[in-house]
Write an enzyme that holds these catalytic residues in place. Structure first.
Site, PDB file in Angstrom:
ATOM      1  N   GLU A 466       4.548  40.681  41.635  1.00  0.00           N
ATOM      2  CA  GLU A 466       5.785  39.974  41.172  1.00  0.00           C
ATOM      3  C   GLU A 466       7.264  40.441  41.358  1.00  0.00           C
ATOM      4  OE1 GLU A 466       5.014  39.527  36.845  1.00  0.00           O
ATOM      5  OE2 GLU A 466       3.284  38.392  37.386  1.00  0.00           O
ATOM      6  N   GLU A 573      -5.458  34.951  40.812  1.00  0.00           N
ATOM      7  CA  GLU A 573      -5.572  34.983  39.319  1.00  0.00           C
ATOM      8  C   GLU A 573      -5.409  33.566  38.777  1.00  0.00           C
ATOM      9  OE1 GLU A 573      -2.209  37.288  37.641  1.00  0.00           O
ATOM     10  OE2 GLU A 573      -2.362  38.696  39.093  1.00  0.00           O
TER      11      GLU A 573
HETATM   12  C1  XIL Z   1      -2.238  40.256  31.988  1.00  0.00           C
HETATM   13  C2  XIL Z   1      -3.570  40.491  31.373  1.00  0.00           C
HETATM   14  O1  XIL Z   1      -4.503  39.390  31.746  1.00  0.00           O
HETATM   15  C3  XIL Z   1      -3.321  40.666  29.766  1.00  0.00           C
HETATM   16  O2  XIL Z   1      -4.584  41.245  29.482  1.00  0.00           O
HETATM   17  C4  XIL Z   1      -2.481  41.889  29.580  1.00  0.00           C
HETATM   18  O3  XIL Z   1      -2.122  41.810  28.164  1.00  0.00           O
HETATM   19  C5  XIL Z   1      -0.967  41.412  30.485  1.00  0.00           C
HETATM   20  O4  XIL Z   1      -1.474  41.155  31.733  1.00  0.00           O
HETATM   21  N1  XIL Z   1       0.160  38.141  36.141  1.00  0.00           N
HETATM   22  C6  XIL Z   1      -0.366  39.299  36.595  1.00  0.00           C
HETATM   23  C7  XIL Z   1      -1.485  40.094  35.702  1.00  0.00           C
HETATM   24  O5  XIL Z   1      -0.261  39.979  37.491  1.00  0.00           O
HETATM   25  O6  XIL Z   1      -1.530  41.367  35.851  1.00  0.00           O
HETATM   26  C8  XIL Z   1      -1.293  39.592  34.176  1.00  0.00           C
HETATM   27  O7  XIL Z   1      -2.650  39.950  33.415  1.00  0.00           O
HETATM   28  C9  XIL Z   1      -1.151  37.985  34.098  1.00  0.00           C
HETATM   29  C10 XIL Z   1       0.045  37.600  34.906  1.00  0.00           C
END
Ligand code: XIL
Length: 991
Positions: A466, A573
């Site tokens: 990000e 994701e």
């Molecule tokens: C999220 C996790 O799934 C949660 O458990 C945590 O509380 C916050 O982070 N983008 C990303 C991930 O790159 O690392 C994030 O994961 C979701 C958004």
């Protein structure tokens, strides 16, 4: 969340049965092993294969550690040395519950060279408010020649603090323990718990910190008593209940408790677990805002995924120390549903590696079976992030990471490391006092330690996460990383990562990469860095999408664009939220929405399959709906975004991936405002007021369509993408039961008006269908009779979309109406969304350079700013959707710009209004009978020019005292402009 390290005293609170405990066992080695009853449940096993499992030293100078050999079973045993008193030894907090009969077995021997002695397992039990008593569980004479079996039983009847320890009759004897197993006749980990306080006591509840608990009638929800919680010292301070021994590792429980508070506050349910004194906190039910004085139920599920020697659940507040009441607590064991073994494995159905994000709890039980059955790759959701791996400088914690990597390796799964550098979930120390040099050194140390540890076992790493902000001229997010080190933090991260493991695939990962502006910004960055030689192997597309947006074509366009750059790509994701906005929530998700989600998974996986040669893996962000980040992001709500439901069973989303033929039918809906067009194959401006509804792509055939209602029938438009021009290509609109067929290249049709025209990527078909009253429509697009794709659903007739225009020009922004406004057409807020009368506004707009100017002259004689909520004060809200794509939720650059009658400015957008919050300037002045607002709104994401269309609306809020009593808009009648852009009007920029 913070909590005290000291266990709260439980003494003052318990009314005790004064029972003399019969000490049941004192078994010796002479007694042969008792066969455990067939129904017995194993409560705990200490095999010392992975650390000391909660056992620690008892007595000064004693040391307790795992020893490799000799072991009774496996390769580890527990060695106790350094003893100087008979009662010195090794101790653990036992998983014993009051009133349950346990059998304890184990093995002991003297350490090499130590003389023979009697080794005993003893419980030190301290009844609440009483003196410690010592209760023998088992004992045996041991030597250093062989393992000797220990066996005994234990039970107790009064609330107590317990410690189970091993001691020896020889003061300085070193001894070994191994394979200690605790079983019980009735399984306390299945029986659940309730607390109703009907005994008039606090039952098994104890205060955390300094709070005071008291059972009382005034605190009752049901029955005669509830639990009052007062004198709280901190947000985490409140009632807690020890559940050690009632919760089995890997099993799932639902927990619920009713809470009430006189003051408005948010309360939640949490768990604290400890091993060897190290605490960790987990949310069971995220804090919920309580209406003052009303009972609210907090519910959640919990799965214990770690070894523990302390486990409690407790109620805490999001903030503050207000008192509250608690009643009717329940902990219920959830019998796991077995995973389905008669459905295809996802991995057998896909031409790329398919993975899931996972966590420690998912390596147990049915979750583990689900992962290994369907997936080929895993990504830890949190365990390898900076806050998890290096919470303090140079202090690395790999317990969870090691466990997950070991488990994945043992199960033959590929592993994606996530993530080395991010602005979120990164401890504050990383940036504290950091010069660029210090920061890059910390970064390098971190990557060397974390990546180095798993070298050869983690094949892919999200090196940076990000880092792009498409709203900046240079496309880079203003994170502390960037602020301190500029682009060099990215360069350093990739360079070091490559050095540490030259074989690992190095990924730059980001969200929203499917949106054109972010796509371009990431593309430019990757191209630039790769040209410099920065070793970026792959681009990761997170792909957190929702059931409606963005269009699948955006995803496909992104993959095709990066493919041209020659970079490897992964989807990292994926999940599909059931909501299109940041505020709605369902009590139960309607079946129709889950069906829609299934079709959405299908169209997305259709994209992946078509683009498979460009994708090395696709990862779904979670194992099943029982554990997803979307249940608390951006707000707490029911949000099942994954292919498997919270009982791990296949949903339509699964079938959308595995076998779309088994998807339930879906009924879509299309907004069809009133409007007329010329049926001539030309695209009238009317068609630009709304985006087309996508008709899913198959092969290279796809389309988007629209409709307008008139008394004469239904005007329809299909924009077809079909590169091969064939006269037998057709679009067929079936309205009710009547099919209307239009042939490519045709300029008329039999019995209705129709026209087609060639376009850059295919053709356009327009028609007027004498539809009558039918609203059911099917739009089928066929490619020379070979391929077909279709849209099926309902047409929803709506009033015409209002339009107005903004000439070019700029006023002085001071709340005074200058002459520049004179030639501007005026719109009025004639659509009531609240009340039957009240404030209205006359609205004009102009544009110049990148700025939109809006004037609102409000008629409203009585003005108030008394409400704490900006939208309940007398104010004007201006809504702008720069791309006029009328998405249901807000896109990044959609904004709600509010100016109150005193000139106070507030901005809303996506949940954090990240891209729009700095766009608004303006002023307000009071005039007779009302006020005037002048706003200047910067729109940096589009190029303003003549004929550009903006999604646009204006709302006037009319307050009386502390409440909003009326509100009106220009176009949107839904009252949901703050969350949904699809019903705003349109502003045309003019000369
Ligand atoms: C999220 C996790 O799934 C949660 O458990 C945590 O509380 C916050 O982070 N983008 C990303 C991930 O790159 O690392 C994030 O994961 C979701 C958004």
């Amino acid at each position: 969340m913070k909590a005290p390290l000291v266990r709260a005293p439980r003494s003052a609170v318990l009314v005790l049965l004064s029972l003399v405990l019969s000490l049941v066992a004192g078994a010796t080695a002479a007694i042969p092993a008792t066969a455990t009853a067939a129904t017995a449940a194993t409560i705990a096993t200490y095999d010392f294969e992975s650390g000391t499992q909660g056992w620690g030293p008892r007595g000064a100078g004693v040391s307790v550690a795992t020893a490799p050999a000799p072991a009774h079973g496996g390769t580890g045993a527990l060695l106790t040395t350094g003893r100087t008193a008979t009662w010195h030894g090794a101790a653990v907090t036992p998983p014993f519950e009051k009133g349950v009969a346990y059998e304890v077995t184990g093995w002991a021997r003297a350490a090499d060279g130590s003389p023979s002695s009697t080794v005993a397992l003893t419980v030190q039990r301290t009844p609440a408010g009483g003196e410690a008593v010592y209760e023998r569980v088992a004992a045996a004479v041991v030597t250093d020649a062989a393992w000797v079996r220990l066996s005994g039983t234990y039970t107790y009847a009064a609330d107590s603090e317990l410690s189970l320890y091993a001691e020896s009759s020889g003061e300085t004897v070193g001894f070994l323990l191994d394979d200690i197993v605790v079983t019980a006749d009735t399984d306390p980990t299945r029986s659940g718990l309730t607390s109703d306080f009907e005994t008039g006591t606090v039952q098994e509840w104890a205060p955390r910190g300094g709070s005071v608990l008291a059972a009382g009638a005034a605190s009752a929800r049901t029955g005669s008593y509830g639990l009052g919680v007062t004198n709280r010292q901190a947000s985490w301070d409140g009632p807690s209940r020890n559940v050690l021994g009632r919760v089995a590792k890997g099993s799932k429980y639902t927990l619920s408790v009713w809470v009430r508070s006189a003051a408005a506050q948010s309360l939640g349910l949490s768990a604290e677990r400890r091993l060897g004194g190290t605490p960790a906190y987990e949310r069971v039910a995220a804090p919920r805002a309580l209406a003052a004085g009303e009972w609210t139920e907090l519910t959640g599920t919990y799965t214990l995924a770690h070894d523990v020697d302390f486990l409690s659940v407790y109620v805490e507040s999001a903030e503050g120390t207000e008192p509250f009441d608690v009643d009717d607590f329940r902990l219920v064991y959830v019998e796991p549903k077995p995973i389905q073994t008669d459905i295809p494995a996802l991995k057998d159905k896909l031409p790329f590696t398919i993975g899931a994000a996972f966590y420690r709890g998912a390596t147990l039980g049915e979750h583990a079976k689900l992962i290994t059955r369907h997936y080929e790759s895993v990504t830890p959701g949190n365990s390898l992030k900076w806050d998890a791996t290096e919470p303090a400088e140079g202090e690395f914690t790999f317990a969870d990471g090691d466990h997950l990597v070991d488990w994945a390796t043992a199960n033959g799964l590929e592993f994606r490391g996530h993530t080395l550098v991010w602005h979120s979930q990164t401890p504050a120390w990383v940036f504290e006092g950091a010069t660029k040099e210090i920061l890059l050194r910390r970064l390098e140390n971190h990557i060397r330690a974390v990546m180095g540890r798993y070298k050869g076992r983690i094949g892919t790493w999200d090196v940076v996460n990000e880092v792009v902000d498409e709203n900046r001229a240079d496309g880079l997010r203003r994170s502390p990383w960037y602020e301190i080190a500029g682009l060099d933090y990215i360069r350093t991260a990739f360079r070091v990562a490559r050095e540490v493991d030259p074989d690992a695939t190095l990924v730059i990962n980001d969200y929203n990469t499917e949106f054109p502006r972010k796509r371009q910004a990431l593309y430019d960055l990757v191209r630039k860095l790769r040209a410099e030689g920065v070793p970026i192997d792959a681009v990761g597309h997170q792909l957190h999408v929702n059931v409606e947006q963005p269009p699948a074509s955006y995803i496909e366009d992104t993959i095709e664009k990066f493919a041209r750059l020659g970079v490897e790509q992964q989807v990292t994701e994926l999940d599909v939220s059931v909501y299109t906005d940041f505020t709605s929530s369902y009590d139960t998700v309607p079946a129709g929405v889950l069906a829609l989600q299934g079709h959405r998974y299908k169209e997305i996986f259709d994209v992946f399959r078509r683009q498979a040669r460009h994708l090395s893996s696709v990862t779904i962000w979670g194992v099943a709906d029982d554990a997803t980040w979307l249940s608390s992001f951006p707000i707490t709500r029911l949000n099942p975004p994954l292919p498997f439901d919270d009982e791990l069973q296949a949903k339509p989303a699964y079938w959308g991936i595995a076998d779309p033929g088994r998807l339930p039918p879906v009924s879509r809906s299309l907004n069809a405002p009133a409007g007329t067009v010329a049926v001539d194959g030309k695209r009238d401006e009317q068609w630009d007021l709304l985006p087309g509804a996508p008709i899913a792509r198959t092969g290279d055939l796809s389309a988007a369509w629209q409709a307008r209602t008139t008394p004469a029938g239904l005007y329809v438009l299909a924009e077809v993408t079909d590169p091969t021009d064939d006269r037998t290509d057709t679009v067929t609109f079936t309205v009710g039961d009547t099919p209307y067929r239009i042939q490519r290249g045709g300029t008329h049709a039999h019995g209705f008006r129709a026209h087609t025209k060639k376009t850059a990527t295919g053709y356009r078909a327009e028609a007027l269908l004498p539809s009558g009253t039918a609203t059911g429509v099917r739009v089928a697009v066929a490619d020379a009779g070979r391929k077909e794709t279709a849209w099926t659903g309902e047409v929803v007739p709506l009033p015409a979309i209002r339009t107005t225009s903004a000439p070019k020009g700029a006023p002085v922004v001071d709340g005074v109406v200058d002459a520049a406004w004179n030639r501007v057409p005026e719109a009025t807020t004639g659509t009531r969304i609240q009340g039957t009368s009240g404030a209205t506004a006359r609205v004009r707009a102009m544009w110049k350079a990148g700025t939109l100017h809006v004037l609102a002259r409000v008629t409203d004689p009585v003005l108030s700013e008394e409400s704490p909520n900006a939208w309940e004060q007398d104010s004007v809200e201006i809504f702008v959707d720069p791309e006029n794509n009328k998405s249901k939720g807000y896109d990044d650059d959609d904004g709600q710009y509010r100016i109150s009658f005193t000139g106070k400015k507030t901005v809303g957008g996506t949940f954090d209004a990240f891209a729009v919050k700095d766009n608004l300037t303006g002023a307000a002045t009071r005039v007779a009978g009302g006020y005037v607002v002048e706003a200047a709104i910067r729109l940096p994401t589009v190029t303003l020019a003549q004929d550009v269309l903006l999604g646009f609306d204006v709302q006037v809020n009319d307050a009386t005292g502390t409440a909003r009593t009326a509100a009106a808009t220009w176009n949107d009648p839904t009252g949901r402009s703050y969350a949904d852009t699809s019903r705003w009007g349109v502003l045309r920029l003019a000369k």
